[in-house]
Structures are given as structure tokens and as C-alpha cells.
Write a protein that holds these residues in place. Structure first.
Motif, mmCIF file in Angstrom:
data_model
loop_
_atom_site.group_PDB
_atom_site.id
_atom_site.type_symbol
_atom_site.label_atom_id
_atom_site.label_comp_id
_atom_site.label_asym_id
_atom_site.label_seq_id
_atom_site.Cartn_x
_atom_site.Cartn_y
_atom_site.Cartn_z
ATOM 1 N N LYS A 55 38.000 25.700 13.295
ATOM 2 C CA LYS A 55 38.022 24.797 12.136
ATOM 3 C C LYS A 55 38.186 25.585 10.842
ATOM 4 O O LYS A 55 37.639 26.686 10.723
ATOM 5 C CB LYS A 55 36.688 24.051 12.102
ATOM 6 C CG LYS A 55 36.748 22.782 11.315
ATOM 7 C CD LYS A 55 35.570 21.887 11.603
ATOM 8 C CE LYS A 55 35.720 20.577 10.871
ATOM 9 N NZ LYS A 55 36.781 19.758 11.463
ATOM 10 N N GLY A 56 38.912 25.027 9.892
ATOM 11 C CA GLY A 56 39.094 25.682 8.598
ATOM 12 C C GLY A 56 37.885 25.456 7.702
ATOM 13 O O GLY A 56 37.124 24.506 7.895
ATOM 14 N N GLY A 57 37.702 26.351 6.743
ATOM 15 C CA GLY A 57 36.659 26.168 5.739
ATOM 16 C C GLY A 57 35.259 26.533 6.181
ATOM 17 O O GLY A 57 34.294 26.281 5.454
ATOM 18 N N VAL A 58 35.138 27.129 7.354
ATOM 19 C CA VAL A 58 33.786 27.481 7.836
ATOM 20 C C VAL A 58 33.370 28.884 7.363
ATOM 21 O O VAL A 58 32.267 29.341 7.650
ATOM 22 C CB VAL A 58 33.682 27.421 9.385
ATOM 23 C CG1 VAL A 58 33.948 26.020 9.891
ATOM 24 C CG2 VAL A 58 34.625 28.420 10.054
ATOM 25 N N LYS A 60 35.462 31.720 7.827
ATOM 26 C CA LYS A 60 35.979 32.725 8.772
ATOM 27 C C LYS A 60 36.496 33.968 8.025
ATOM 28 O O LYS A 60 36.131 35.088 8.398
ATOM 29 C CB LYS A 60 37.083 32.096 9.617
ATOM 30 C CG LYS A 60 37.755 33.027 10.591
ATOM 31 C CD LYS A 60 38.930 32.361 11.240
ATOM 32 C CE LYS A 60 39.788 31.592 10.274
ATOM 33 N NZ LYS A 60 40.301 32.368 9.115
ATOM 34 N N THR A 62 35.803 34.947 5.000
ATOM 35 C CA THR A 62 34.671 35.589 4.326
ATOM 36 C C THR A 62 33.914 36.460 5.316
ATOM 37 O O THR A 62 33.533 37.593 5.014
ATOM 38 C CB THR A 62 33.732 34.486 3.756
ATOM 39 O OG1 THR A 62 34.505 33.622 2.940
ATOM 40 C CG2 THR A 62 32.585 35.077 2.970
ATOM 41 N N MET A 220 26.929 29.516 6.868
ATOM 42 C CA MET A 220 26.458 28.406 6.014
ATOM 43 C C MET A 220 25.247 27.747 6.672
ATOM 44 O O MET A 220 25.136 26.524 6.733
ATOM 45 C CB MET A 220 27.587 27.398 5.758
ATOM 46 C CG MET A 220 28.861 28.029 5.225
ATOM 47 S SD MET A 220 30.039 26.817 4.661
ATOM 48 C CE MET A 220 31.452 27.837 4.246
ATOM 49 N N ILE A 255 24.254 33.235 8.979
ATOM 50 C CA ILE A 255 24.423 33.671 7.589
ATOM 51 C C ILE A 255 24.147 32.457 6.714
ATOM 52 O O ILE A 255 24.770 31.409 6.882
ATOM 53 C CB ILE A 255 25.859 34.185 7.331
ATOM 54 C CG1 ILE A 255 26.162 35.373 8.257
ATOM 55 C CG2 ILE A 255 26.037 34.587 5.873
ATOM 56 C CD1 ILE A 255 27.628 35.672 8.402
ATOM 57 N N VAL A 262 30.139 32.653 -2.927
ATOM 58 C CA VAL A 262 31.276 31.953 -3.550
ATOM 59 C C VAL A 262 31.724 32.716 -4.790
ATOM 60 O O VAL A 262 32.919 32.987 -4.985
ATOM 61 C CB VAL A 262 30.893 30.501 -3.941
ATOM 62 C CG1 VAL A 262 32.096 29.774 -4.529
ATOM 63 C CG2 VAL A 262 30.342 29.749 -2.744
ATOM 64 N N SER A 265 33.363 35.989 -3.836
ATOM 65 C CA SER A 265 34.662 35.754 -3.190
ATOM 66 C C SER A 265 35.705 35.404 -4.241
ATOM 67 O O SER A 265 36.827 35.931 -4.220
ATOM 68 C CB SER A 265 34.580 34.598 -2.185
ATOM 69 O OG SER A 265 33.652 34.905 -1.178
HETATM 70 P P1 ADP Z 1 37.917 29.863 6.206
HETATM 71 O O1 ADP Z 1 38.522 31.225 6.351
HETATM 72 O O2 ADP Z 1 37.113 29.463 7.399
HETATM 73 O O3 ADP Z 1 38.893 28.799 5.820
HETATM 74 P P2 ADP Z 1 36.735 30.923 3.778
HETATM 75 O O4 ADP Z 1 36.228 32.247 4.228
HETATM 76 O O5 ADP Z 1 38.005 30.902 2.988
HETATM 77 O O6 ADP Z 1 36.853 29.927 5.010
HETATM 78 O O7 ADP Z 1 35.548 30.239 2.970
HETATM 79 C C1 ADP Z 1 35.665 28.951 2.401
HETATM 80 C C2 ADP Z 1 34.781 28.879 1.150
HETATM 81 O O8 ADP Z 1 33.420 28.949 1.527
HETATM 82 C C3 ADP Z 1 35.006 30.022 0.175
HETATM 83 O O9 ADP Z 1 34.892 29.507 -1.134
HETATM 84 C C4 ADP Z 1 33.848 30.966 0.447
HETATM 85 O O10 ADP Z 1 33.461 31.723 -0.691
HETATM 86 C C5 ADP Z 1 32.753 30.009 0.831
HETATM 87 N N1 ADP Z 1 31.747 30.573 1.759
HETATM 88 C C6 ADP Z 1 31.949 31.113 2.974
HETATM 89 N N2 ADP Z 1 30.778 31.492 3.538
HETATM 90 C C7 ADP Z 1 29.817 31.188 2.640
HETATM 91 C C8 ADP Z 1 28.385 31.319 2.611
HETATM 92 N N3 ADP Z 1 27.703 31.833 3.632
HETATM 93 N N4 ADP Z 1 27.729 30.907 1.493
HETATM 94 C C9 ADP Z 1 28.397 30.354 0.436
HETATM 95 N N5 ADP Z 1 29.721 30.184 0.424
HETATM 96 C C10 ADP Z 1 30.431 30.597 1.496
#
Ligand code: ADP
Length: 295
Positions: A55-58, A60, A62, A220, A255, A262, A265
């Protein structure tokens, strides 16, 4: 990406040999030469780790960045490869937007080295604009991934961490075929059922392709309170751990949601490097421990 759109128009050799380096026309090396180059490159990389999610937005990407940096902080020689064709986010996460890999006289590419020595390569470096949507067919993706592994001068590495787009498409399938000796996959989920159900498909996918699952990361998971730094059970915790149990694969750890992740990142500053003394950084280090212990 000029040269790749030319491949798209049918100039590519073997339908998939997209020559990305410096917009040069494809050189059409023989398949066996290409395979030999790829094999030689991969032999110099001790451990190959895939970071997957259904799934997207989890989080990955990061997780991929922070695991790679955590390994590098342990003194390991690390490469980070981003093969997300549709939303390569590694350049943004590491503040490397607009950078272009240098092309050598032999037509190979040099990965971009960041502070601390980690080597980074992303399709994002090869796009003309970050917002360029890349509509590539399967064979082109396969050719491009082959080049990112075989035509990039990775050198001797202890770890290559590969970040994939969400899902179980051409990209992980290609890498599974090209790197059958990969150590395995780190599968990222959030605790909620909507995520664990999709992400458990990534575990099934790994099983079908004989990719070992190194473990599940529950990202998350709870919220780090910005006032007292305690972890609050905001939505739900434990969903990733339950999924790992149900699927009979190792659980690597949780985590928490941390607003500083955020912020860092978005600023392109790797969280674990800039916020070493936080619960989330400690969680990343715990997750990395079994990766450091890989034989
Ligand atoms: P994916 O690769 O799964 O699509 P991302 O790594 O791009 O997801 O992360 C999506 C958003 O969530 C980003 O804004 C990132 O900074 C935020 N994020 C990821 N993990 C955490 C966390 N543990 N706490 C707070 N924000 C997070």
C-alpha cells in the motif's frame, strides 16, 4: 527523460534496453554482455535488501531511507536504489532534487554520494522535472532496472537497500528475477486493517517468488506526543505484529508517528541522522539490528 521517451517510441533494442545515461542513444550491448556486467556488479554487493509494501503512503520510502542511513551510521558501505517509476521520493527525502548522476567514459553512471558516504541512485535523478509522470510499459521498466543495477558503478557495498513502488508489480518481480540471491524483503505496513490486508499480499508475493521475508515493520504505530514525548495509542497499535504472526514471518518492530519525521522528510534531512535521541530513531536502530546480523 529524453532518451527514455525515444525508447518509448520504439528505438530501444530488445524492447527493454533503455539507455538512460546522459541521453545517449541505446548502444545495444548483447544480452550476455549485459548479464555479465550485472552479475559482476552484484557480486560486489554483500547484502541486497528489498523494501516493499502492498500500500502507498505507509512510509515505505521513509523506512528505506532511515534503514539505509542507520546501516551507514554503523560504519557499513551502503547503497540506496529507488526504483519507484511513478513517484520516486528518495531525491526529495535526501534533498538531492535536481542532481544528475555523472556519466563515465564507459557510459556507466556514478551514484550520488551523500555525507557519510552512502551512495544513492534514483529514477528521480533521470527525470527532467520531479513532477514528470512516467508512463512506462513493463519491458521498459525491466530494461531500466537492469541498467540501474548493472550500469551504475556501485562498487563494493555491504548493503544495497532497494525501495520499490507500492504493490506487487513489474519492479519487485524484475528485481526478484535479476537478484535471486537477495537476502530478502522488509515489508512495511501501518497498524490498520486497510493496510495490513494489502500488505499481507506482499508477503504472499515474496513467498511465491522465494524471496525470504526478513520481517514486517509496523510504521505510524502510536503517536509521539510533541509535549511529553510519550507514545500515545492514537489509532491502533499491533496490527502489523498480528499480521506478521498470522503470516508466520518475523516482526521487526514498531515505529511511532513522530511529527519530526514529517518535518525532516520535507526538509530532506534524514530523520535518524538529525534526531538520534528520539523514540522513533531508537525504533529504527532496533529494526536494523537483525539486518546487521545477516550472515
Ligand atoms: P510511501 O513510500 O509508503 O508512499 P512515504 O515514505 O513517502 O510513504 O511517507 C508518506 C508520508 O508519511 C511522508 O510525509 C512521511 O514524512 C510521513 N511519515 C512516514 N513515516 C512516518 C512516521 N513514522 N511518523 C510521521 N510521519 C511519517
Amino acid at each position: 527523460m529524453g532518451s527514455c521517451s525515444s525508447c518509448n517510441s520504439g528505438n530501444s533494442p530488445e524492447g527493454g534496453g533503455c539507455s538512460m545515461a546522459g541521453g545517449q542513444p541505446p548502444k545495444a550491448p548483447s544480452a550476455s554482455l549485459e548479464d555479465e556486467k550485472l552479475k559482476k556488479n552484484l557480486q560486489r554487493i554483500a547484502h541486497k535488501i528489498l523494501v516493499l509494501s502492498g500500500k502507498g503512503g505507509v512510509g515505505k520510502s521513509t523506512v528505506a531511507v532511515n534503514l539505509a542511513i542507520a546501516l551507514s551510521l554503523e560504519g557499513k558501505r551502503v547503497g540506496l536504489l529507488d526504483v519507484d517509476f511513478h513517484g520516486p521520493s528518495i531525491p526529495t527525502l535526501l534533498h538531492l532534487e535536481g542532481r544528475r548522476p555523472e556519466v563515465t567514459d564507459h557510459g556507466t553512471m556514478l551514484p550520488i554520494a551523500i555525507e557519510g558516504g552512502m551512495k544513492v541512485m534514483s529514477l528521480g535523478f533521470l527525470l527532467n522535472r520531479p513532477e514528470d509522470a512516467v508512463i512506462w510499459r513493463g519491458p521498459l521498466k525491466i530494461g531500466a532496472i537492469k541498467q540501474l543495477l548493472g550500469d551504475v558503478e556501485w562498487g563494493d557495498l555491504d548493503y544495497l537497500v532497494i525501495d520499490f513502488p507500492p504493490g506487487t508489480g513489474d519492479e519487485p518481480l524484475t528485481v526478484a528475477n535479476l537478484i535471486p540471491e537477495a537476502d530478502g524483503a522488509v515489508v512495511v505496513t501501518t497498524p490498520q486493517d486497510v493496510s495490513t490486508i494489502d500488505v499481507s499480499k506482499s508477503v504472499t508475493f515474496c513467498r511465491q517468488l522465494n524471496i525470504p521475508v526478513l520481517g514486517v515493520v509496523e510504521n505510524m504505530s502510536g503517536l509521539v506526543c510533541p509535549h511529553c514525548s510519550q507514545v500515545i495509542d492514537l489509532f491502533k497499535q499491533g496490527g502489523g505484529e498480528e499480521m506478521a504472526k498470522r503470516m508466520n514471518v518475523p516482526f521487526l518492530g514498531r515505529i511511532p508517528l513522530d511529527p519530526q519525521i514529517v518535518e525532516s522528510s520535507d526538509a530532506g534531512e534524514p530523520f535518524i541522522f538529525h534526531h538520534k535521541n528520539t523514540e522513533a530513531a531508537e525504533a529504527f536502530r532496533r529494526i536494523v539490528a537483525p539486518l546487521l546480523a545477516l550472515p
